[in-house]
Design an enzyme around this catalytic site. Structure first.
Site, mmCIF file in Angstrom:
data_model
loop_
_atom_site.group_PDB
_atom_site.id
_atom_site.type_symbol
_atom_site.label_atom_id
_atom_site.label_comp_id
_atom_site.label_asym_id
_atom_site.label_seq_id
_atom_site.Cartn_x
_atom_site.Cartn_y
_atom_site.Cartn_z
ATOM 1 N N HIS A 28 -9.072 -40.173 4.158
ATOM 2 C CA HIS A 28 -7.960 -39.245 4.265
ATOM 3 C C HIS A 28 -8.812 -37.930 3.976
ATOM 4 C CE1 HIS A 28 -4.518 -36.484 3.528
ATOM 5 N NE2 HIS A 28 -3.892 -37.589 3.855
ATOM 6 N N GLU B 213 -4.904 -37.503 12.062
ATOM 7 C CA GLU B 213 -4.299 -36.467 11.325
ATOM 8 C C GLU B 213 -4.977 -35.136 11.127
ATOM 9 O OE1 GLU B 213 -3.339 -37.397 6.988
ATOM 10 O OE2 GLU B 213 -1.567 -38.044 7.521
HETATM 11 O O1 G3P Z 1 -1.302 -38.898 4.888
HETATM 12 C C1 G3P Z 1 -0.167 -38.086 5.330
HETATM 13 C C2 G3P Z 1 -0.353 -36.589 4.942
HETATM 14 O O2 G3P Z 1 -1.702 -35.887 4.791
HETATM 15 C C3 G3P Z 1 0.403 -35.613 5.483
HETATM 16 O O3 G3P Z 1 0.764 -34.651 4.852
HETATM 17 O O4 G3P Z 1 2.521 -33.086 3.968
HETATM 18 O O5 G3P Z 1 1.865 -32.781 6.325
HETATM 19 O O6 G3P Z 1 3.227 -34.907 5.601
HETATM 20 P P1 G3P Z 1 2.098 -33.835 5.234
#
Ligand code: G3P
Length: 230
Positions: free
Chosen positions: A95, A143
């Protein structure tokens, strides 16, 4: 057909630690009961992992990180086998808030495959997920770190990169890994678009953890995923 997945990454948010975390698990279980066509995963903080794994019913429980070391004299580590022992179903790895080398990712995936638990391998760029996908984890998550926590979703801000990530993950993994995405997802529309662009699920943290009504927010995500696929 692979059921769409919603992964709730609880990170280290105070709102979902201790007893509040267990109340959150109950909310997720209640919504999972209403949406059997969706796979629900929760990744609680390590301090709650064992209790979540003990209490889970329909929901899968993943660690937020694991180490490719055997059980034994390793202070402060999380052996993949320790997750198996406490009956966790899988783990995130790499992550953007807990990055590791490609070698570590590879070793965690191998150990997890040996122990038959899932891996969600995360990457913040097309180049990174292209390398990770060759390791064939169950899920590869695109991500973009700059969108995390912003409420500006990857599906609205980076549609072309999201579509490209899906293509790259499928090609580089030989159609083995399941492409998913996360970062900034905060509405049912964000979820619908992500699935329309080819992701088979999403990861979300702040929009769920910070919601005044977590159940209502999770139902919004689940109904958007359900209507996008079925
Ligand atoms: O693993 C998912 C997370 O990093 C996303 O964060 O707060 O943008 O939904 P957020």
């Amino acid at each position: 057909m692979v059921k769409p997945v919603i992964i709730l990454n609880l990170k280290s948010y105070k709102e979902v630690l201790g007893e509040n975390g267990l109340k959150t698990l109950t909310i997720i279980e209640d919504v999972a009961k209403e949406y059997p066509q969706i796979t629900f995963v929760v990744a609680p903080n390590l301090t709650c992992l064992s209790e979540f794994a003990r209490r889970k019913k329909r929901v899968k429980v993943y660690a937020q990180h694991a180490d490719p070391i055997p059980v034994g004299a390793y202070t402060g580590h999380i052996p993949v086998e320790a997750l198996k022992i406490l009956k966790a179903d899988g783990t995130l790895i790499n992550h953007s808030e807990r990055q590791v080398s490609l070698d570590i990712i590879s070793r965690v995936i191998s150990e997890a495959q040996r122990l038959e638990i899932d891996v969600v391998a995360c990457g913040g760029s097309i180049d990174e997920i292209s390398k990770i996908a060759t390791l064939r984890p169950k899920y590869v998550a695109f991500e973009p770190p700059e969108l995390i926590g912003t409420g500006i979703s990857v599906s609205k801000a980076r549609p072309e990169d999201l579509k490209k990530s899906v293509k790259v993950i499928l090609e580089r993994s030989g159609n083995i890994s399941i492409p998913i995405c996360g970062a900034g997802i905060s509405s049912g529309e964000d979820v619908r678009l992500a699935l329309e662009y080819g992701a088979n699920g999403i990861l979300v943290a702040s929009a769920f953890v910070k919601a005044t009504d977590k159940k209502k927010k999770l139902i919004e995500f689940a109904s958007a995923a359900e209507s996008a696929v079925y």
